[in-house]
Design an enzyme around this catalytic site. Structure first.
Site, PDB file in Angstrom:
ATOM      1  CE  LYS A 186       9.277  -3.459 -57.713  1.00 28.31           C
ATOM      2  NZ  LYS A 186       8.110  -4.355 -57.948  1.00 28.31           N
ATOM      3  CD  GLU A 261      13.991 -10.052 -42.720  1.00 34.25           C
ATOM      4  OE1 GLU A 261      14.029 -11.283 -42.552  1.00 34.25           O
ATOM      5  OE2 GLU A 261      14.359  -9.246 -41.855  1.00 34.25           O
ATOM      6  CB  CYS A 295       7.832 -15.418 -45.080  1.00 35.52           C
ATOM      7  SG  CYS A 295       7.554 -14.307 -43.714  1.00 35.52           S
ATOM      8  CD  GLU A 393       8.642 -19.693 -49.655  1.00 33.44           C
ATOM      9  OE1 GLU A 393       9.252 -19.208 -50.620  1.00 33.44           O
ATOM     10  OE2 GLU A 393       8.418 -19.076 -48.593  1.00 33.44           O
TER      11      GLU A 393
HETATM   12  P1  NAD Z   1       9.676 -11.987 -55.387  1.00 36.99           P
HETATM   13  O1  NAD Z   1      11.073 -12.257 -55.006  1.00 36.99           O
HETATM   14  O2  NAD Z   1       9.177 -12.523 -56.671  1.00 36.99           O
HETATM   15  O3  NAD Z   1       9.398 -10.412 -55.450  1.00 36.99           O
HETATM   16  C1  NAD Z   1       9.608  -9.566 -54.333  1.00 36.99           C
HETATM   17  C2  NAD Z   1       9.837  -8.155 -54.833  1.00 36.99           C
HETATM   18  O4  NAD Z   1      11.062  -8.121 -55.563  1.00 36.99           O
HETATM   19  C3  NAD Z   1       8.772  -7.630 -55.775  1.00 36.99           C
HETATM   20  O5  NAD Z   1       8.548  -6.260 -55.514  1.00 36.99           O
HETATM   21  C4  NAD Z   1       9.424  -7.813 -57.140  1.00 36.99           C
HETATM   22  O6  NAD Z   1       8.936  -6.906 -58.107  1.00 36.99           O
HETATM   23  C5  NAD Z   1      10.866  -7.495 -56.813  1.00 36.99           C
HETATM   24  N1  NAD Z   1      11.849  -8.057 -57.744  1.00 36.99           N
HETATM   25  C6  NAD Z   1      11.750  -9.177 -58.494  1.00 36.99           C
HETATM   26  N2  NAD Z   1      12.876  -9.343 -59.239  1.00 36.99           N
HETATM   27  C7  NAD Z   1      13.707  -8.321 -58.936  1.00 36.99           C
HETATM   28  C8  NAD Z   1      14.995  -7.939 -59.364  1.00 36.99           C
HETATM   29  N3  NAD Z   1      15.667  -8.659 -60.269  1.00 36.99           N
HETATM   30  N4  NAD Z   1      15.568  -6.833 -58.835  1.00 36.99           N
HETATM   31  C9  NAD Z   1      14.906  -6.097 -57.917  1.00 36.99           C
HETATM   32  N5  NAD Z   1      13.650  -6.392 -57.489  1.00 36.99           N
HETATM   33  C10 NAD Z   1      13.055  -7.498 -57.985  1.00 36.99           C
HETATM   34  O7  NAD Z   1       8.791 -12.491 -54.157  1.00 36.99           O
HETATM   35  P2  NAD Z   1       7.201 -12.555 -54.072  1.00 36.99           P
HETATM   36  O8  NAD Z   1       6.755 -13.712 -54.912  1.00 36.99           O
HETATM   37  O9  NAD Z   1       6.638 -11.206 -54.301  1.00 36.99           O
HETATM   38  O10 NAD Z   1       6.976 -12.874 -52.522  1.00 36.99           O
HETATM   39  C11 NAD Z   1       6.920 -14.154 -51.986  1.00 36.99           C
HETATM   40  C12 NAD Z   1       8.246 -14.544 -51.357  1.00 36.99           C
HETATM   41  O11 NAD Z   1       8.594 -13.615 -50.337  1.00 36.99           O
HETATM   42  C13 NAD Z   1       8.227 -15.907 -50.685  1.00 36.99           C
HETATM   43  O12 NAD Z   1       9.409 -16.590 -50.972  1.00 36.99           O
HETATM   44  C14 NAD Z   1       8.186 -15.553 -49.193  1.00 36.99           C
HETATM   45  O13 NAD Z   1       8.673 -16.540 -48.324  1.00 36.99           O
HETATM   46  C15 NAD Z   1       9.015 -14.318 -49.169  1.00 36.99           C
HETATM   47  N6  NAD Z   1       8.733 -13.546 -47.964  1.00 36.99           N
HETATM   48  C16 NAD Z   1       9.687 -13.511 -46.986  1.00 36.99           C
HETATM   49  C17 NAD Z   1       9.440 -12.807 -45.806  1.00 36.99           C
HETATM   50  C18 NAD Z   1      10.470 -12.755 -44.733  1.00 36.99           C
HETATM   51  O14 NAD Z   1      10.385 -11.869 -43.907  1.00 36.99           O
HETATM   52  N7  NAD Z   1      11.454 -13.634 -44.701  1.00 36.99           N
HETATM   53  C19 NAD Z   1       8.224 -12.143 -45.635  1.00 36.99           C
HETATM   54  C20 NAD Z   1       7.277 -12.208 -46.649  1.00 36.99           C
HETATM   55  C21 NAD Z   1       7.550 -12.910 -47.826  1.00 36.99           C
END
Ligand code: NAD
Length: 501
Positions: A186, A261, A295, A393
């Site tokens: 997804k 992550e 990230c 962040e």
């Molecule tokens: P997000 O949490 O908004 O979304 C991530 C994914 O989760 C998307 O596919 C979204 O559709 C899905 N999602 C959202 N709500 C959900 C729910 N209730 N149930 C299941 N899935 C759901 O994050 P984002 O804004 O897409 O990405 C940015 C974030 O990701 C930042 O905080 C960044 O630090 C983090 N990130 C972490 C790493 C790592 O390895 N630690 C790597 C890249 C990004």
């Protein structure tokens, strides 16, 4: 913007569909969502908005493929060949992939190219690892032998964010498939364009039908349905810490395997004895590459007081020279942020920062970019640790610089956020660097280096930055069950109950 219009990639698909059981399909109820171009903020395509019914169909297809055993029981060498073929095709299509990724995410084209290479490398790495894989055997001479059977788990649910989408998808797909699982991916709703390439690439490489399934959609709908699906025993999630918390709670009733992550606010600590030029170059790249949507960005820089003023002056001057431009332009160093919603969030932090600290570079839209999600590389100095721009962040090209006097204070400042993803330490003092690395609360530490990662090493954060690690053997562990088999080689050792007199 007229100059920009000519750079829309040719042959874009008419719409973005799911890929389930070997076929591109719309959502069952026909629902779609809009996907926008981050340079114009205009809708350029509609994507299928998956609901629970679509997730059900995808999970059923993945479960059938798993039970059939063509992939789940294939010899590691067979799987490895397919994974290498996937890596070859990703490399061959690198230019197209980078073009689509840049267009959809706003990432500079040169950086999108390296993400494609890294995606191919992820497949190659796990293709090699799976044939070299060996498992433990334990012997008690004359009494017992024990060995470990490693088995794929079933259907893995993979939920990914919008920053470097294709590369981050590869990071989960490669180990999940290498170990014999079926998957339902997804992708993030802001950036769904490149995910469809996987379907074509996997078909061409010979992955059996049904092993890979793709369901697009909004997190709270498609993502949520995947997390709550009883036939998906493990979820690998990368995204925001708050989303991770929610997923954790939603998966709890099913006791799923979870890999989280999450977000970061990583410190780069610069001591007075560091190679200053290397530290400035690396910390500029560390927060402004990938538009700051990274990230592991070193978004807090802690600098020893004796070099603080010089560091801030050099840093601000260099930040002002970082080239903001159209994502497709090969001179561009910072492109357009992914989405107007995210642009709004980053801009509000920039405004907040002006009330919390001293602005020394950037602070708004760059000249000549009156529309779209463009923001200047922005540097705040003298940032107090209680400031929100120090604690939260931002996930954009914004950095907070703070002075320190002693090593103890540097450590206290470094650990003074809820996050613990990465840390970067700049010093030429060997003892201090290792001791600081040991003490800092971070899942990964780089000494005198930017984020350069050997794929064998664990990747993950502590505190609010994550739970569990992936990367190298940790990924193999996450995507497999380890069954212990115990063999008696001697007398049967147990007291006899109910013994006849
Ligand atoms: P997000 O949490 O908004 O979304 C991530 C994914 O989760 C998307 O596919 C979204 O559709 C899905 N999602 C959202 N709500 C959900 C729910 N209730 N149930 C299941 N899935 C759901 O994050 P984002 O804004 O897409 O990405 C940015 C974030 O990701 C930042 O905080 C960044 O630090 C983090 N990130 C972490 C790493 C790592 O390895 N630690 C790597 C890249 C990004």
């Amino acid at each position: 913007m007229a100059q920009y219009e000519t750079h829309i990639p040719l042959d874009l698909p008419a719409k973005i569909q799911h890929y389930i059981d070997g076929a591109f399909v719309d959502s069952r109820d026909g629902e779609t969502f809009e996907v926008i171009n981050p340079v114009t903020n205009e809708t350029y395509i509609h994507a299928a908005a998956g609901q629970a019914a679509d997730v059900d169909t995808a999970v059923a297809a993945a479960s059938r493929a798993f039970a059939a055993g063509t992939w789940s029981s294939a010899l590691p060498r067979v799987r490895s060949r397919v994974l290498h073929k996937i890596a070859d095709i990703v490399e061959e299509r690198g230019a197209r992939l980078a073009e689509l990724e840049t267009f959809d995410t706003g990432l500079p084209i040169t950086q999108a190219r390296s993400q494609g290479k890294r995606a191919a490398e992820n497949f190659r790495f796990f293709a090699d690892l799976i044939v070299a894989q060996h498992d433990h055997a334990f012997k008690v001479p004359g009494q017992q032998a024990n060995y470990v059977n490693r088995k794929p788990i079933g259907v893995a649910g993979l939920i990914t964010p919008w920053n470097t989408p294709f590369m981050l998808e590869s990071w989960k797909l490669a180990p999940a498939l290498a170990t014999g699982n079926s998957v339902v991916l997804k992708p993030a709703e802001f950036t769904p364009l490149s995910a469809g390439l996987w379907a074509e690439i996997f078909e061409e490489a010979g992955l059996p039908t049904g092993v890979f399934n793709l369901v697009h959609g909004i997190g709270e709908q498609a993502g949520d349905a995947l997390v709550k699906h009883p036939d998906v025993p493990l979820i690998s999630f990368t995204g925001e810490s708050s989303t991770g918390q929610l997923i954790f709670a939603n998966a709890a009733p099913h006791l799923k395997g979870l890999s989280m992550e999450l977000g970061g606010k990583s410190p780069a600590i610069v001591f007075a004895d560091a190679d200053l030029e290397a530290a400035v170059n690396a910390t500029i790249f560390g927060v402004f590459s990938l538009n700051g949507e990274r990230c592991t960005a070193g978004s807090r820089i802690l600098v020893e007081r004796s070099i603080y003023d010089e560091f801030v002056d050099r840093y601000a001057a260099q930040a002002k020279r970082v080239k903001v431009g159209f994502p497709h332009d090969s001179d561009t160093e910072v492109g357009a942020l992914v989405h107007p919603e995210h642009f709004g969030k980053v801009s509000s932090y920039v405004e907040l920062g002006k009330t919390e600290a001293r602005l020394v570079a950037g602070g708004g839209r760059p000249e000549g970019f009156e529309t779209g999600n463009f923001i200047q590389p922005t540097v705040f100095a003298d940032v107090p640790p209680q400031a929100r721009i120090f604690q939260e962040e931002i996930f954009g090209p914004v950095v907070a610089i703070t002075p320190f006097d002693t090593e103890e204070e540097a450590l206290e400042l470094a650990n003074n956020t809820k996050y613990g993803l990465a840390a970067y330490v700049w010093t030429n003092d060997l003892k201090r660097s290792h001791n600081f690395a040991q003490a800092v609360e971070a899942g990964m530490v780089w000494l005198n280096s930017n984020n350069v990662r050997d794929l064998r090493t664990p990747f993950g954060g502590v505190k609010a930055s994550g739970l569990g690690h992936e990367g190298g053997y940790r990924s193999i562990d996450f995507y497999t069950d380890q069954q212990a088999v115990h063999i008696n080689l001697g007398e049967v050792h147990n007291p006899v109950f109910g013994k006849a007199d």
